[in-house]
Each structure stands twice: as C-alpha cells, then as structure tokens.
Design a protein around this motif. Structure first.
Motif, PDB file in Angstrom:
ATOM      1  N   MET A 157       0.848  -1.171   0.000  1.00 13.88           N
ATOM      2  CA  MET A 157       0.000   0.000   0.000  1.00 13.88           C
ATOM      3  C   MET A 157       0.895   1.236   0.000  1.00 13.88           C
ATOM      4  N   LEU A 158       0.558   2.180  -0.857  1.00 11.93           N
ATOM      5  CA  LEU A 158       1.318   3.419  -0.979  1.00 11.93           C
ATOM      6  C   LEU A 158       0.396   4.583  -0.628  1.00 11.93           C
ATOM      7  N   ILE A 159       0.736   5.313   0.423  1.00 10.73           N
ATOM      8  CA  ILE A 159      -0.044   6.480   0.856  1.00 10.73           C
ATOM      9  C   ILE A 159       0.927   7.637   1.033  1.00 10.73           C
ATOM     10  N   ARG A 160       0.606   8.772   0.454  1.00 15.92           N
ATOM     11  CA  ARG A 160       1.421   9.964   0.597  1.00 15.92           C
ATOM     12  C   ARG A 160       0.600  11.037   1.300  1.00 15.92           C
ATOM     13  N   ASP A 161       1.244  11.783   2.177  1.00 13.35           N
ATOM     14  CA  ASP A 161       0.594  12.855   2.932  1.00 13.35           C
ATOM     15  C   ASP A 161       1.188  14.187   2.482  1.00 13.35           C
ATOM     16  N   ILE A 162       0.339  15.079   2.027  1.00  9.78           N
ATOM     17  CA  ILE A 162       0.801  16.366   1.530  1.00  9.78           C
ATOM     18  C   ILE A 162       1.571  17.135   2.598  1.00  9.78           C
ATOM     19  N   ARG A 163       1.222  16.933   3.857  1.00  8.66           N
ATOM     20  CA  ARG A 163       1.880  17.665   4.946  1.00  8.66           C
ATOM     21  C   ARG A 163       3.336  17.263   5.125  1.00  8.66           C
ATOM     22  N   SER A 164       3.708  16.089   4.620  1.00 13.27           N
ATOM     23  CA  SER A 164       5.102  15.655   4.747  1.00 13.27           C
ATOM     24  C   SER A 164       5.839  15.685   3.405  1.00 13.27           C
ATOM     25  N   THR A 165       5.233  16.310   2.417  1.00 13.98           N
ATOM     26  CA  THR A 165       5.834  16.436   1.096  1.00 13.98           C
ATOM     27  C   THR A 165       6.520  17.798   0.986  1.00 13.98           C
TER      28      THR A 165
END
Length: 122
Positions: free
Chosen positions: A1-9
């Motif tokens: 599963m791949l999840i990205r969080d804008i707050r840590s980008t």
C-alpha cells in the motif's frame, strides 16, 4: 500500500514560479506503475506562473480553491474552484491568481513530469 501525505511532502518553487509539492511521481516510487505524476500547487494573491510549455506531456488542472485567469496559447479565461482545465502537450500556458486568497491547484501530468520536457518561456 502506498499512501502519501501532503503535509510531509517538501514544498518548493518551480521554474515557472508556482509553489508546489510533488505528491506522487513514478520515478520516486518504484511500486507506482502510473504513467502520470500528481502535484499540489498554489499561487498567492497577485502571483502568476511564467509562460511555459510541456513539449510531450499534457497537463490537467483541477482548481481546489481560489480564482484566477488561465492562459493557454492565444486563449484566456477566468477559472475558479471546482473547474478542470485541460492543457494539451506543446501549448504555452500560464495562470495568474486574480483573487484575494491562494489559488490552489491539483495538477496531473501525463506522461509524468520531466524537467527535460518543460520549457519556461518567461
């Protein structure tokens, strides 16, 4: 599963002067088999991107909030939250924030954005 969080980008200013976060790019995620790249971008009040073009990739903007004026080749049109703008490969494009709040854009580039494909003209 791949999840990205804008707050840590990481946030950076692109060559066209747009502030953006590259949320998902296949070159950065070996498990991602997408052709496209996804970015969250914004321009503050009074800011505008420089005219630029992607030589072989098309781009689609979804306006999340704010209002602006979109320029594609010889056409210009007001844009606002809830609208989608298709920008064909090779078209000269720029967008300006005409509102009092940030103009926030979700951008999809297909095939994925590549520095060698972009030409900043302004």
């Amino acid at each position: 599963m791949l999840i990205r969080d804008i707050r840590s980008t990481p946030l950076f200013t692109a060559g066209d002067r747009t502030h953006l976060r590259e949320i998902l790019h296949p070159k950065n995620e070996p498990e991602c088999k997408n052709r496209c790249s996804l970015a969250h971008a914004f321009l503050g009040p009074g800011e505008a991107s420089l005219p630029h073009r992607l030589k072989t990739s098309s781009e689609t903007y979804y306006i999340l909030s704010g209002e602006g004026l979109m320029h594609i080749d010889d056409e210009s049109a007001p844009v606002c939250a809830g609208q989608v703008i298709y920008i064909p490969a090779g078209a000269v494009q720029s967008i300006e924030n005409t509102g009092e709040d940030d103009l926030v854009i979700f951008a999809v580039v297909d095939p994925a954005w590549d520095a060698g494909d972009e030409e900043v003209l302004g």
